[in-house]
Design an enzyme around this catalytic site. Structure first.
Site, short mmCIF file in Angstrom:
data_model
loop_
_atom_site.label_atom_id
_atom_site.label_comp_id
_atom_site.label_asym_id
_atom_site.label_seq_id
_atom_site.Cartn_x
_atom_site.Cartn_y
_atom_site.Cartn_z
N GLU A 286 -46.05 164.07 68.06
CA GLU A 286 -45.77 164.25 66.64
C GLU A 286 -44.30 164.61 66.54
O GLU A 286 -43.85 165.60 67.11
CB GLU A 286 -46.66 165.35 66.06
CG GLU A 286 -46.71 165.36 64.53
CD GLU A 286 -45.55 166.08 63.90
OE1 GLU A 286 -44.61 165.40 63.41
OE2 GLU A 286 -45.55 167.31 63.92
N CYS A 320 -42.41 169.97 59.92
CA CYS A 320 -42.27 168.52 60.03
C CYS A 320 -42.75 167.81 58.77
O CYS A 320 -42.34 166.70 58.49
CB CYS A 320 -43.03 168.01 61.26
SG CYS A 320 -44.73 168.56 61.35
#
Length: 516
Positions: A286, A320
């Site tokens: 990720e 994020c």
């Protein structure tokens, strides 16, 4: 594919008893500041000649603690310990492996305020953000444990006349877990236990900014009696220890969360076959995002402004999934800009340990300098309408910063800043807004505020992100409810907290027998 699961409820800090409990936990953590934590390899504590020093980002004069700074030799020892433990751990029944996760969850529940206090002090998260981090860690433990009970049943197969057939899941082997500092307990927990509950053993290299929280996490497994070598705690530099773990022929998978550049490097290293390697390594990654919230002219403008400010400045924009671009229909652009600024200028920036703080510090000096460089770039790409500078004091504090009139080809609209900087962009219509939103190498999260169902349906099809939200903020994915992972350069879309996530850490074995 879901067994009964319920997310942890967040602590209500408006209640006096909860504020008191949190303050007591902060006092407890303060009494432990400065302690040293060794690595844990094969169940044994191992020190190193060098140390990682963890600093409080709210007050750089305070040392949270120190950890052993592992090297490549210690990394090999950890791999050896994990390899040795794998031979017995893979034979432990899935139900027993899941029970270790459930026991760890109970420990975290009992020490919830303490873990959150460590996150406040070491990662600079405000009380609410820290509690959400701890709650998510507990969710991962319970969710993945229950999902393993489902996968223990094996894969359904069709009947074949004259044969007995089955297909069941087995572990891969040794995994490397390389976790980030921004969710120092939740992501650390989730990326570790997914492999362990599937029957693998792991070497965990936490972020060097938050090694003490990781050490506290490692202590849990010794407390509940997890067999030695199943989880090996190895704090150390990414460019030496991380690369060594990634390149080892004994590593079967790498579970990484972090920056795009580091993730792509890991993916490249993992793809290179080295002597002694017997398997193709799996990379689960990720890698961040450049996330947008679209506001249509049909939207509830106050709700949209609240969602944008919360998504952009929650944890100082260091998520994020944080909103770094607000794309607003021209008909409501001016009014939305006013509403966003009005909400953002009320945010209080201060030490994370203070309950009244809405925003704490960014993680370190390197991050502060990087964000300030982007702010300087932004001054030539848009109109600075709020903030724009670092604050004086003993911590790494930056004002919530907003630029408006930013074009889609601007640097601050393209590159991930990972800080409290928002670019507001004007769209001619909804199609234009979608085109602007998709004009990025990333594809993690996004949100659309609109009352027009046709607009929402169009976004459902054409907004190219892995996690899309309607009429709510683009941060705050819940385990089980919002399987999390992105497209394009945002990673491998592995969907953490989703029903199929454990499959990344298992392999299916089909066995067929002819009936005599």
């Amino acid at each position: 594919m879901f067994l009964q699961f319920e997310n942890q409820k967040l602590i209500d800090f408006s209640l006096q008893e909860n504020r008191k409990a949190m303050q007591e936990a902060l006092n407890q953590v303060n009494a432990q500041m400065g302690r040293h934590y060794p690595a844990i390899i094969g169940g044994k504590k191992r020190d190193a000649s060098e140390r990682i020093v963890s600093i409080n980002p709210s007050n750089i004069d305070e040392v949270i603690g120190t950890c052993a700074k592992a090297d490549s030799k210690m990394a090999q020892e950890a791999i050896d310990a994990a390899s040795g433990a794998f031979e017995s751990w893979k034979r432990v029944p899935p139900e027993e492996r899941a029970n270790y996760l459930f026991k760890a969850a109970e420990v975290m529940k009992e020490r919830r305020f303490e873990f959150s206090a460590w996150i406040v002090m070491e990662a600079g998260k405000t009380w609410k953000e820290a509690d959400a981090d701890t709650a998510e860690a507990i969710d991962f433990l319970e969710f993945y444990g229950k999902q393993m009970l489902y996968y223990a049943k094996g894969m359904p197969v069709s009947k074949v006349p004259g044969e007995e057939n089955e297909c069941f899941y087995i572990p891969i082997g040794v995994g490397a877990v390389i976790s980030p500092w921004n969710f120092p307990l939740a992501i650390l927990t989730g990326t570790t236990v997914c492999g362990v509950v599937a029957g693998n053993t792991v070497v965990v290299k936490p972020a060097s900014n938050t090694p003490v929280i990781a050490a506290k996490f490692a202590e849990i497994w010794q407390e509940i009696g997890l067999p030695d070598g199943v989880i090996n705690f190895l704090p150390g530099p990414g460019d030496s220890v991380g690369d060594y773990l990634t390149s080892s022929p004994e590593t079967g998978f790498i579970n990484f969360t972090g920056s795009k550049d580091v993730g792509l490097r890991i993916n490249k290293l993992a793809a290179e076959i080295v002597p002694g390697q017997k398997r193709i390594k799996r990379v689960v990654a990720e890698l961040g995002g450049k996330n947008a919230i679209i506001v249509d002219k049909s939207a509830n403008l106050d709700a949209a402004a609240e969602g944008i400010v919360t998504s952009a400045f929650g944890y100082q924009g260091q998520k994020c999934s944080a909103c770094s671009r607000a794309i607003i229909h021209k008909d409501v652009y001016d009014e939305m800009v006013e509403r966003i600024v009005a909400k953002a200028e009320k945010l209080k920036v201060g030490p994370a340990k203070d309950y009244e703080s809405d925003m704490g510090p960014v993680i370190d000096e390197k991050a502060l300098n990087k964000i300030c460089r982007y702010i300087e770039i932004g001054k030539s790409e848009g109109k600075l309408i709020l903030g724009g500078k670092a604050l004086e004091g003993s911590g790494y504090f930056i004002e919530p910063t907003i630029f408006e009139g930013v074009k889609s080809d601007a640097v601050i609209a393209k590159e991930e800043i990972f800080g409290p900087v928002l670019a507001i962009m004007k769209a001619e219509d909804f199609d234009d807004a979608l085109n602007i939103a998709n004009d990025t190498d990333y594809g993690l999260s996004g949100s659309v505020y609109a009352a027009d169902r046709e607009k929402l349906n169009k976004a459902r099809e054409d907004f190219n992100v892995g996690n899309l939200y309607f009429n709510r903020k683009c941060t705050g994915a819940l385990v089980g409810g919002h399987p999390f992972g992105g497209f394009n350069m945002s990673g491998t879309d592995s969907k953490a907290g989703g029903a199929d996530y454990l499959l990344h850490f298992m392999q299916a074995k089909a066995v067929s027998e002819k009936i005599m």
